[in-house]
Design a protein around this motif. Structure first.
Motif, PDB file in Angstrom:
ATOM      1  N   PHE A 249       0.835  -1.205   0.000  1.00  0.00           N
ATOM      2  CA  PHE A 249       0.000   0.000   0.000  1.00  0.00           C
ATOM      3  C   PHE A 249       0.868   1.254   0.000  1.00  0.00           C
ATOM      4  N   SER A 250       1.882   1.268   0.838  1.00  0.00           N
ATOM      5  CA  SER A 250       2.764   2.417   0.931  1.00  0.00           C
ATOM      6  C   SER A 250       3.493   2.662  -0.388  1.00  0.00           C
ATOM      7  N   ALA A 251       3.964   1.611  -1.022  1.00  0.00           N
ATOM      8  CA  ALA A 251       4.700   1.765  -2.289  1.00  0.00           C
ATOM      9  C   ALA A 251       3.813   2.363  -3.377  1.00  0.00           C
ATOM     10  N   ILE A 252       2.587   1.859  -3.514  1.00  0.00           N
ATOM     11  CA  ILE A 252       1.724   2.402  -4.579  1.00  0.00           C
ATOM     12  C   ILE A 252       1.227   3.803  -4.245  1.00  0.00           C
ATOM     13  N   THR A 253       1.176   4.117  -2.954  1.00  0.00           N
ATOM     14  CA  THR A 253       0.776   5.458  -2.543  1.00  0.00           C
ATOM     15  C   THR A 253       1.941   6.426  -2.716  1.00  0.00           C
ATOM     16  N   PHE A 254       3.121   6.044  -2.264  1.00  0.00           N
ATOM     17  CA  PHE A 254       4.334   6.865  -2.361  1.00  0.00           C
ATOM     18  C   PHE A 254       4.634   7.198  -3.827  1.00  0.00           C
ATOM     19  N   ALA A 255       4.431   6.235  -4.699  1.00  0.00           N
ATOM     20  CA  ALA A 255       4.679   6.436  -6.121  1.00  0.00           C
ATOM     21  C   ALA A 255       3.480   7.059  -6.833  1.00  0.00           C
ATOM     22  N   THR A 256       2.453   7.378  -6.104  1.00  0.00           N
ATOM     23  CA  THR A 256       1.201   7.977  -6.589  1.00  0.00           C
ATOM     24  C   THR A 256       0.526   7.150  -7.678  1.00  0.00           C
ATOM     25  N   ILE A 257       0.664   5.829  -7.591  1.00  0.00           N
ATOM     26  CA  ILE A 257      -0.033   4.947  -8.526  1.00  0.00           C
ATOM     27  C   ILE A 257      -1.478   4.791  -8.065  1.00  0.00           C
ATOM     28  N   GLY A 258      -1.660   4.438  -6.793  1.00  0.00           N
ATOM     29  CA  GLY A 258      -2.982   4.388  -6.194  1.00  0.00           C
ATOM     30  C   GLY A 258      -3.964   3.466  -6.879  1.00  0.00           C
ATOM     31  N   TYR A 259      -3.670   2.180  -6.924  1.00  0.00           N
ATOM     32  CA  TYR A 259      -4.587   1.230  -7.548  1.00  0.00           C
ATOM     33  C   TYR A 259      -5.961   1.227  -6.901  1.00  0.00           C
ATOM     34  N   GLY A 260      -6.051   1.435  -5.596  1.00  0.00           N
ATOM     35  CA  GLY A 260      -7.328   1.435  -4.907  1.00  0.00           C
ATOM     36  C   GLY A 260      -7.771   0.069  -4.434  1.00  0.00           C
ATOM     37  N   ASP A 261      -6.940  -0.952  -4.644  1.00  0.00           N
ATOM     38  CA  ASP A 261      -7.312  -2.301  -4.182  1.00  0.00           C
ATOM     39  C   ASP A 261      -7.176  -2.427  -2.672  1.00  0.00           C
ATOM     40  N   ILE A 262      -6.371  -1.583  -2.066  1.00  0.00           N
ATOM     41  CA  ILE A 262      -6.252  -1.506  -0.608  1.00  0.00           C
ATOM     42  C   ILE A 262      -6.425  -0.041  -0.250  1.00  0.00           C
ATOM     43  N   THR A 263      -7.257   0.217   0.745  1.00  0.00           N
ATOM     44  CA  THR A 263      -7.460   1.594   1.185  1.00  0.00           C
ATOM     45  C   THR A 263      -7.408   1.661   2.705  1.00  0.00           C
ATOM     46  N   LEU A 264      -7.199   2.854   3.199  1.00  0.00           N
ATOM     47  CA  LEU A 264      -7.204   3.077   4.638  1.00  0.00           C
ATOM     48  C   LEU A 264      -8.601   3.493   5.077  1.00  0.00           C
ATOM     49  N   SER A 265      -8.862   3.359   6.355  1.00  0.00           N
ATOM     50  CA  SER A 265     -10.140   3.794   6.911  1.00  0.00           C
ATOM     51  C   SER A 265     -10.222   5.322   6.841  1.00  0.00           C
ATOM     52  N   PRO A 266     -11.425   5.863   6.942  1.00  0.00           N
ATOM     53  CA  PRO A 266     -11.556   7.327   6.929  1.00  0.00           C
ATOM     54  C   PRO A 266     -10.720   8.017   8.006  1.00  0.00           C
ATOM     55  N   GLU A 267     -10.433   7.321   9.093  1.00  0.00           N
ATOM     56  CA  GLU A 267      -9.631   7.920  10.162  1.00  0.00           C
ATOM     57  C   GLU A 267      -8.183   8.168   9.754  1.00  0.00           C
ATOM     58  N   TRP A 268      -7.698   7.456   8.730  1.00  0.00           N
ATOM     59  CA  TRP A 268      -6.284   7.583   8.336  1.00  0.00           C
ATOM     60  C   TRP A 268      -6.061   7.878   6.863  1.00  0.00           C
ATOM     61  N   ARG A 269      -7.096   8.052   6.079  1.00  0.00           N
ATOM     62  CA  ARG A 269      -6.883   8.238   4.630  1.00  0.00           C
ATOM     63  C   ARG A 269      -6.192   9.548   4.285  1.00  0.00           C
ATOM     64  N   LEU A 270      -6.324  10.563   5.117  1.00  0.00           N
ATOM     65  CA  LEU A 270      -5.606  11.815   4.869  1.00  0.00           C
ATOM     66  C   LEU A 270      -4.097  11.597   4.930  1.00  0.00           C
ATOM     67  N   ALA A 271      -3.660  10.710   5.812  1.00  0.00           N
ATOM     68  CA  ALA A 271      -2.228  10.403   5.912  1.00  0.00           C
ATOM     69  C   ALA A 271      -1.705   9.839   4.589  1.00  0.00           C
ATOM     70  N   SER A 272      -2.510   9.011   3.932  1.00  0.00           N
ATOM     71  CA  SER A 272      -2.051   8.447   2.662  1.00  0.00           C
ATOM     72  C   SER A 272      -1.946   9.518   1.583  1.00  0.00           C
ATOM     73  N   ALA A 273      -2.801  10.526   1.626  1.00  0.00           N
ATOM     74  CA  ALA A 273      -2.679  11.633   0.668  1.00  0.00           C
ATOM     75  C   ALA A 273      -1.379  12.394   0.907  1.00  0.00           C
ATOM     76  N   ILE A 274      -1.036  12.592   2.167  1.00  0.00           N
ATOM     77  CA  ILE A 274       0.223  13.268   2.497  1.00  0.00           C
ATOM     78  C   ILE A 274       1.409  12.407   2.067  1.00  0.00           C
ATOM     79  N   GLU A 275       1.280  11.077   2.177  1.00  0.00           N
ATOM     80  CA  GLU A 275       2.357  10.205   1.686  1.00  0.00           C
ATOM     81  C   GLU A 275       2.563  10.380   0.191  1.00  0.00           C
ATOM     82  N   GLY A 276       1.478  10.521  -0.559  1.00  0.00           N
ATOM     83  CA  GLY A 276       1.605  10.753  -2.000  1.00  0.00           C
ATOM     84  C   GLY A 276       2.374  12.021  -2.306  1.00  0.00           C
TER      85      GLY A 276
END
Length: 156
Positions: free
Chosen positions: A95-122
């Motif tokens: 999940f971190s690799a596809i988020t860090f590389a801004t690929i974002g397949y969407g097959d794994i997602t974070l809960s609403p409590e942490w999804r903002l963190a993944s945007a910051i990772e991108g």
């Protein structure tokens, strides 16, 4: 009352993500300084190196940055596991690799409590890949410019 709790959760995400972002910037800055220190000799004597040797040293830089990016991805993955967002470390790294590389397949997602963190990772990934690209571009500019091969660079 729920709004206050939502704001606190959002603030926790932002503070946590900012801490991870600063950590990865420190890791990347260390990698840049280390790779520059190692490559300083070849960078200053470019006209003395054959093109294939320069290409090989560039490959060394690429591998060095790849290792730095993998470490940075694993830092994010560790945080996702520590906050209980993902089930396994392998899943967190993926999940971190596809988020860090801004690929974002969407097959794994974070809960609403942490999804903002993944945007910051991108955003973090974009910045660090840009930093890597700038470094490699500068190395290529130094090593493969016509000015260098034509000896038009004035050295002090």
């Amino acid at each position: 009352m729920k709004v206050v709790g939502g704001r606190a959760k959002m603030l926790l995400q932002i503070v946590t993500a900012a801490g991870v972002l600063l950590t990865t910037i420190f890791i990347h800055g260390t990698a840049v300084m280390l790779l520059f220190h190692i490559g300083r000799g070849p960078l200053t004597g470019t006209q003395k190196l054959a093109a294939y040797v320069r290409l090989g040293v560039t490959g060394f830089f690429v591998i060095g940055f790849l290792i730095a990016h993998i470490i940075e991805i694993m830092v994010w993955a560790t945080v996702y596991r520590l906050v209980g967002e993902l089930q396994s470390f392998e899943e967190a790294v993926y999940f971190s690799a596809i988020t860090f590389a801004t690929i974002g397949y969407g097959d794994i997602t974070l809960s609403p409590e942490w999804r903002l963190a993944s945007a910051i990772e991108g955003v973090n990934g974009i910045l660090l890949f840009g930093w890597t690209t700038a470094f490699l571009f500068k190395v290529s500019e130094i090593w493969f410019s016509r000015r260098d091969t034509d000896h038009h660079i004035v050295r002090s």
